[in-house]
Scaffold this motif. Structure first.
Motif, PDB file in Angstrom:
ATOM      1  N   GLY A 196      26.588 -48.540  17.269  1.00  0.00           N
ATOM      2  CA  GLY A 196      25.634 -49.083  18.079  1.00  0.00           C
ATOM      3  C   GLY A 196      25.484 -48.017  19.408  1.00  0.00           C
ATOM      4  N   ASP A 197      24.610 -48.347  20.423  1.00  0.00           N
ATOM      5  CA  ASP A 197      24.513 -47.236  21.362  1.00  0.00           C
ATOM      6  C   ASP A 197      25.860 -47.043  22.148  1.00  0.00           C
ATOM      7  N   ASP A 198      26.689 -48.164  22.476  1.00  0.00           N
ATOM      8  CA  ASP A 198      28.042 -47.782  23.338  1.00  0.00           C
ATOM      9  C   ASP A 198      28.760 -46.736  22.397  1.00  0.00           C
ATOM     10  N   ALA A 199      28.713 -47.038  21.097  1.00  0.00           N
ATOM     11  CA  ALA A 199      29.810 -46.256  20.252  1.00  0.00           C
ATOM     12  C   ALA A 199      29.285 -44.936  20.030  1.00  0.00           C
ATOM     13  N   ILE A 200      27.982 -44.843  20.048  1.00  0.00           N
ATOM     14  CA  ILE A 200      27.325 -43.466  19.931  1.00  0.00           C
ATOM     15  C   ILE A 200      27.724 -42.741  21.448  1.00  0.00           C
ATOM     16  N   ARG A 201      27.722 -43.477  22.362  1.00  0.00           N
ATOM     17  CA  ARG A 201      27.940 -42.821  23.746  1.00  0.00           C
ATOM     18  C   ARG A 201      29.438 -42.115  23.783  1.00  0.00           C
TER      19      ARG A 201
END
Length: 123
Positions: free
Chosen positions: A90-95
Motif C-alpha cells: 500500500g501507500d504507507d509501505a511504499i513510503r
C-alpha cells in the motif's frame, strides 16, 4: 728547581683539570644518550601498540563497510522488483521502503491507517 717544579705542577694541574672536564662531559653525554634511548624505546613501543590497535580497527571498519554495502544493494534490489512496486504494498509501505532506500528515518514505523482485512490480489 722551584720554578721547574712549579711549572710541572701547573702543567699537571692543567692536565688533571682538562681530563676531569672531558670525563665529566663524557659522563653527562652518556646520561643524555641513555635518556634519549629510553624515550625513543618508549615511543617505539607506544607506536607499535597503537599500530596494532589501528590495524584491528581498520579491519573491523572494512568488515562493517562491506556488510553495509551488501545490505544496501539487497534493499535496492527488493524495492525495484515490480511485485513490490505495483501489487502487494500500500501507500504507507511504499513510503516506508522509499524512506529506507533514501537512507532517511521514517516518521513512524507504524502505517498511518490500519490495513484492511483483505489483501489486494495480484494481477
Amino acid at each position: 728547581m722551584t720554578k721547574a717544579r712549579l711549572a710541572a705542577f701547573a702543567i699537571m694541574l692543567a692536565g688533571t683539570l682538562a681530563s676531569g672536564w672531558a670525563a665529566r662531559g663524557w659522563y653527562e653525554d652518556s646520561h643524555r644518550l641513555t635518556a634519549e634511548r629510553t624515550a625513543q624505546q618508549a615511543i617505539d613501543a607506544a607506536m607499535a601498540r597503537e599500530s596494532t590497535i589501528a590495524a584491528g580497527v581498520e579491519s573491523r571498519l572494512a568488515e562493517l563497510q562491506a556488510s553495509e554495502r551488501v545490505i544496501d544493494r539487497g534493499i535496492i534490489r527488493e524495492i525495484e522488483k515490480p511485485l513490490y512496486r505495483n501489487v502487494c504494498l500500500g501507500d504507507d509501505a511504499i513510503r516506508l521502503l522509499n524512506d529506507a532506500a533514501a537512507g532517511r528515518a521514517p516518521d513512524s514505523a507504524e502505517p498511518a491507517a490500519a490495513l484492511p482485512d483483505r489483501a489486494a490480489k495480484p494481477d
